[in-house]
Scaffold this active site. Structure first.
Site, PDB file in Angstrom:
ATOM      1  N   ASP A 198      22.047  51.459 104.945  1.00 28.73           N
ATOM      2  CA  ASP A 198      21.177  50.825 103.940  1.00 28.73           C
ATOM      3  C   ASP A 198      20.293  49.729 104.540  1.00 28.73           C
ATOM      4  O   ASP A 198      19.131  49.593 104.151  1.00 28.73           O
ATOM      5  CB  ASP A 198      22.029  50.174 102.835  1.00 28.73           C
ATOM      6  CG  ASP A 198      22.779  51.201 102.023  1.00 28.73           C
ATOM      7  OD1 ASP A 198      22.422  52.397 102.107  1.00 28.73           O
ATOM      8  OD2 ASP A 198      23.724  50.818 101.306  1.00 28.73           O
TER       9      ASP A 198
HETATM   10  P1  NAP Z   1      26.198  51.262 104.750  1.00 26.94           P
HETATM   11  O1  NAP Z   1      24.844  51.372 104.182  1.00 26.94           O
HETATM   12  O2  NAP Z   1      27.334  51.195 103.811  1.00 26.94           O
HETATM   13  O3  NAP Z   1      26.355  52.503 105.729  1.00 26.94           O
HETATM   14  C1  NAP Z   1      27.435  52.616 106.580  1.00 26.94           C
HETATM   15  C2  NAP Z   1      27.292  53.941 107.304  1.00 26.94           C
HETATM   16  O4  NAP Z   1      28.322  53.956 108.267  1.00 26.94           O
HETATM   17  C3  NAP Z   1      27.481  55.133 106.403  1.00 26.94           C
HETATM   18  O5  NAP Z   1      26.261  55.762 106.133  1.00 26.94           O
HETATM   19  C4  NAP Z   1      28.456  56.035 107.171  1.00 26.94           C
HETATM   20  O6  NAP Z   1      27.850  57.311 107.403  1.00 26.94           O
HETATM   21  C5  NAP Z   1      28.622  55.327 108.502  1.00 26.94           C
HETATM   22  N1  NAP Z   1      30.004  55.409 108.972  1.00 26.94           N
HETATM   23  C6  NAP Z   1      31.139  55.247 108.265  1.00 26.94           C
HETATM   24  N2  NAP Z   1      32.196  55.426 109.047  1.00 26.94           N
HETATM   25  C7  NAP Z   1      31.720  55.705 110.280  1.00 26.94           C
HETATM   26  C8  NAP Z   1      32.339  55.989 111.518  1.00 26.94           C
HETATM   27  N3  NAP Z   1      33.674  56.021 111.658  1.00 26.94           N
HETATM   28  N4  NAP Z   1      31.541  56.214 112.585  1.00 26.94           N
HETATM   29  C9  NAP Z   1      30.200  56.201 112.462  1.00 26.94           C
HETATM   30  N5  NAP Z   1      29.566  55.937 111.316  1.00 26.94           N
HETATM   31  C10 NAP Z   1      30.327  55.694 110.236  1.00 26.94           C
HETATM   32  O7  NAP Z   1      26.345  50.007 105.733  1.00 26.94           O
HETATM   33  P2  NAP Z   1      25.306  48.880 106.131  1.00 26.94           P
HETATM   34  O8  NAP Z   1      24.045  49.459 106.645  1.00 26.94           O
HETATM   35  O9  NAP Z   1      26.099  47.948 106.986  1.00 26.94           O
HETATM   36  O10 NAP Z   1      24.941  48.186 104.771  1.00 26.94           O
HETATM   37  C11 NAP Z   1      25.866  47.413 104.054  1.00 26.94           C
HETATM   38  C12 NAP Z   1      25.781  47.759 102.598  1.00 26.94           C
HETATM   39  O11 NAP Z   1      26.879  47.102 101.934  1.00 26.94           O
HETATM   40  C13 NAP Z   1      24.498  47.275 101.961  1.00 26.94           C
HETATM   41  O12 NAP Z   1      24.061  48.176 100.976  1.00 26.94           O
HETATM   42  C14 NAP Z   1      24.940  45.959 101.321  1.00 26.94           C
HETATM   43  O13 NAP Z   1      24.133  45.596 100.218  1.00 26.94           O
HETATM   44  C15 NAP Z   1      26.351  46.285 100.891  1.00 26.94           C
HETATM   45  N6  NAP Z   1      27.200  45.083 100.718  1.00 26.94           N
HETATM   46  C16 NAP Z   1      27.342  44.214 101.731  1.00 26.94           C
HETATM   47  C17 NAP Z   1      28.071  43.055 101.543  1.00 26.94           C
HETATM   48  C18 NAP Z   1      28.249  42.019 102.633  1.00 26.94           C
HETATM   49  O14 NAP Z   1      28.610  40.902 102.341  1.00 26.94           O
HETATM   50  N7  NAP Z   1      28.028  42.363 103.886  1.00 26.94           N
HETATM   51  C19 NAP Z   1      28.672  42.825 100.314  1.00 26.94           C
HETATM   52  C20 NAP Z   1      28.538  43.779  99.318  1.00 26.94           C
HETATM   53  C21 NAP Z   1      27.796  44.908  99.543  1.00 26.94           C
HETATM   54  P3  NAP Z   1      28.778  58.597 107.655  1.00 26.94           P
HETATM   55  O15 NAP Z   1      29.711  58.672 106.515  1.00 26.94           O
HETATM   56  O16 NAP Z   1      27.813  59.714 107.718  1.00 26.94           O
HETATM   57  O17 NAP Z   1      29.461  58.364 108.955  1.00 26.94           O
END
Ligand code: NAP
Length: 596
Positions: free
Chosen positions: A524
């Site tokens: 994301d």
């Molecule tokens: P993300 O959008 O959740 O994407 C994580 C990606 O990691 C997934 O598409 C997944 O794809 C991949 N993944 C999962 N396990 C894996 C593995 N073992 N090996 C390789 N890839 C793997 O993560 P992000 O880009 O870090 O974004 C964070 C999201 O969380 C944002 O939307 C944010 O708003 C939200 N959020 C963050 C917080 C905070 O405080 N940091 C709090 C609440 C919400 P596959 O399944 O295809 O592998």
């Protein structure tokens, strides 16, 4: 309004402003340690609990006080230990070269903990004797000074978190402040027995010490949630015990403070327990929604507020008081049920804020100014972190709390998911060829790196690339992962110097000149739809501008979306190549190819 209440309110407001000023200077790098540090400081409810446990008002208040002492000391010991563990990991390149940054080495922290327990045991015997000899002296002035000094040390401790360089020193000051407040409280004139206090301190030190020393970094969010629930339980029990004690002469001010304490404490207790359960995977992570959910929650809230107002005027209505406590417990549970596990970090921050408010309310009940100050600081810190997280996700707090995100967004993801095209996959040997001709790489870690526990592989790869003369930087999005500062803690654990970690605003200008953007499990936070696609649920969220790099390599397992449930336009960019597989395995395959 009494003079004392007026002073208390002034202190509460001023501490809030001061807290805002100090805490807003804490860089995103240290947001996770900030959470556990304020959590440890909010364990100052310990001193109020000690007074209740030791005052011998009644058997019930002693038991409630004893439980509150155990809960609060668990938070103090566990919170400070885990904060120290995290801060120890944050090293600059210079620190790493000199290896000089560690004050505690190896298992010294465990030794300190064991020493603390022995000291406490010895203290039981020694202190009874001391009080008998010097009990006639009026130590109330010394007690006040110890509290004033502790408050100053807490603020200096938080100030230290404005830089990783001074953070540990700051925390030592805060720890010293806590010890001073606790030792000072032992001389509180209301305390007549120490047995339950020391027993509670010993239990809390052992449980908190175990949690602080051995809980893995990936479990920090659930530990934080659990300790909020312990702090809130302490506040609720002390509130109930004070209600019983003052049953005959409850003034409006005291009833308001007790009411606020048990209501906020009660809902924080069950809400935090739910949050911890969801994060630990003990409860289903998906949002649980039902028709009329928000309306029934608002109804419940109105009933609680109504009961509190009635009690302020008719405080002797004990059944209504206990009903209000039960409603608060139910409300906390129902508040968290419709929120998905992925949104828990925002919820935890908000609950952190509530726990601070419950602590401050307890300060008003016991008229303990240092509790008012730390409660206000904790409340401000939690609120500020929640606001920052919501802003970085481009969502409102209302949307997080009442939007049942995950469920709704997936349904709405249709229009955004239209951005299709062809996707190029790449093999490890082709990645190595790309590395051979590149001069600069920006590594973009995300939640997938945490899932795969690939941070050590990432840091190892970066080291190899740097040895080959490449410029390597890390791009850290404020909400990458699932808690504020998540990526920073994991990379620090893998010995990545913090001067290689660049915040989003700092790194974005570098992408256009970067030969390769290596995206490890981030999704994301790299999605260009946040800039280009008005229909996307992500639209408006600030992102890492990975699409501007000359080549993009993405390590993930499949084409599945990330947290927001939307397709990533980046993967259809002709410059983008997908190295499919678990991030840790992919990095291992890359190493093997690099070596051969
Ligand atoms: P993300 O959008 O959740 O994407 C994580 C990606 O990691 C997934 O598409 C997944 O794809 C991949 N993944 C999962 N396990 C894996 C593995 N073992 N090996 C390789 N890839 C793997 O993560 P992000 O880009 O870090 O974004 C964070 C999201 O969380 C944002 O939307 C944010 O708003 C939200 N959020 C963050 C917080 C905070 O405080 N940091 C709090 C609440 C919400 P596959 O399944 O295809 O592998």
């Amino acid at each position: 309004m009494t003079q004392e209440l007026e002073t208390g309110l002034y202190i509460f407001i001023l501490a809030g402003f001061l807290g805002y000023h100090v805490i807003s200077r804490v860089p995103p790098l240290l947001h996770t340690p900030l959470m556990s540090a304020t959590n440890a400081m909010s364990g100052i409810s310990l001193i109020g609990s000690m007074v209740v446990a030791g005052a011998g008002h009644s058997a019930l208040s002693t038991v409630f006080g004893f439980i509150a002492v155990s809960c609060s000391s668990t938070n103090v010991v566990g919170g400070f230990l885990i904060t120290d563990r995290m801060l120890k990991m944050f090293k600059s390149e210079r620190d790493q070269a000199s290896q000089a940054a560690t004050l505690f080495r190896g298992r010294e922290a465990q030794v300190v903990l064991a020493g603390l327990v022995v000291l406490l045991l010895g203290g039981v015997l020694w202190f009874q004797d001391l009080r008998e000899r010097f009990g006639h002296l009026d130590l109330s002035q010394a007690l006040k000074f110890s509290y004033i000094l502790s408050a100053a040390l807490f603020i200096l401790g938080l100030k230290g978190l404005s830089s990783p360089k001074y953070a540990r020193k700051g925390m030592f000051l805060a720890e010293f402040g806590m010890v001073m407040a606790v030792v000072g409280t032992l001389f509180h004139p209301a305390i007549v027995t120490y047995r339950w206090i020391f027993l509670g301190l010993i239990i809390g030190s052992i449980v908190g010490g175990g949690m602080g020393l051995w809980i893995p970094m990936t479990a920090v969010p659930q530990r934080t949630a659990l300790s909020h629930s312990l702090g809130a339980l302490a506040a609720t029990l002390i509130g109930i015990s004070e209600y019983i004690r003052h049953a005959g002469d409850l003034g409006r001010v005291l009833m308001t403070a007790i009411g606020a304490e048990v209501v906020i404490g009660g809902l924080t207790f069950t809400g935090s327990l739910m949050a911890a359960g969801k994060l630990q995977g003990l409860l289903p992570g998906a949002p649980i929604t039902y028709r009329g959910q928000n309306a029934s929650n608002i109804g419940l809230l109105a009933m609680m507020v109504g009961s509190l107002i009635y009690l302020i005027f008719m405080p002797a209505t004990a059944p209504l008081f206990y009903l209000m406590v039960c409603l608060a417990l139910l409300f906390g549970f129902l508040l968290v049920v419709p929120i998905g596990a992925a949104d828990m970090p925002v919820v935890i921050s908000l609950l952190n804020s509530y726990a601070g408010l419950a602590d401050a309310a307890m300060g008003f009940v016991l008229m303990n100014k240092i509790q008012i100050i730390t409660g206000s600081l904790d409340g401000t810190s939690g609120l500020l972190l929640s606001i920052l997280m919501c802003r970085a996700m481009n969502r409102s707090a209302m949307n997080v709390l009442f939007g049942a995100f995950g469920k709704i967004e997936k349904e709405e993801a249709g229009p955004a998911a239209e951005a299709k095209g062809s996707v190029r996959s790449i093999a490890p040997d082709e990645v190595v060829v790309l590395f051979d001709s590149a001069r600069s790489v920006i590594i973009v870690p995300g939640y997938g790196m945490a899932v795969a526990q690939a941070q050590h592989g990432v840091s190892e790869l970066a080291r190899v690339l740097m040895k080959r003369g490449m410029d390597v930087k890390y791009a850290i999005h404020p909400v990458a992962g699932r808690m504020p500062g998540h990526m920073n803690v994991l990379l620090a654990e893998a010995n990545v110097p913090y001067d290689q970690l660049y915040a989003m605003e700092q790194i974005n200008p570098y992408f256009a000149a970067a030969d390769i953007a290596l995206v490890v499990g981030a999704n994301d936070v790299t999605n260009p739809a946040a800039k280009n696609n008005k229909n996307s649920p992500l639209y408006g969220m600030p992102i890492l501008e990975v699409d501007r790099a000359k080549s993009i390599i993405v390590l993930k397992r499949s084409m599945r979306p990330g947290f927001a449930g939307v397709d990533n336009e980046l993967y259809y960019n002709p410059k983008c190549m997908m190295l499919f597989g678990d991030a840790k395995d992919s990095l291992n395959r890359l190493f093997a190819t690099l070596k051969s």
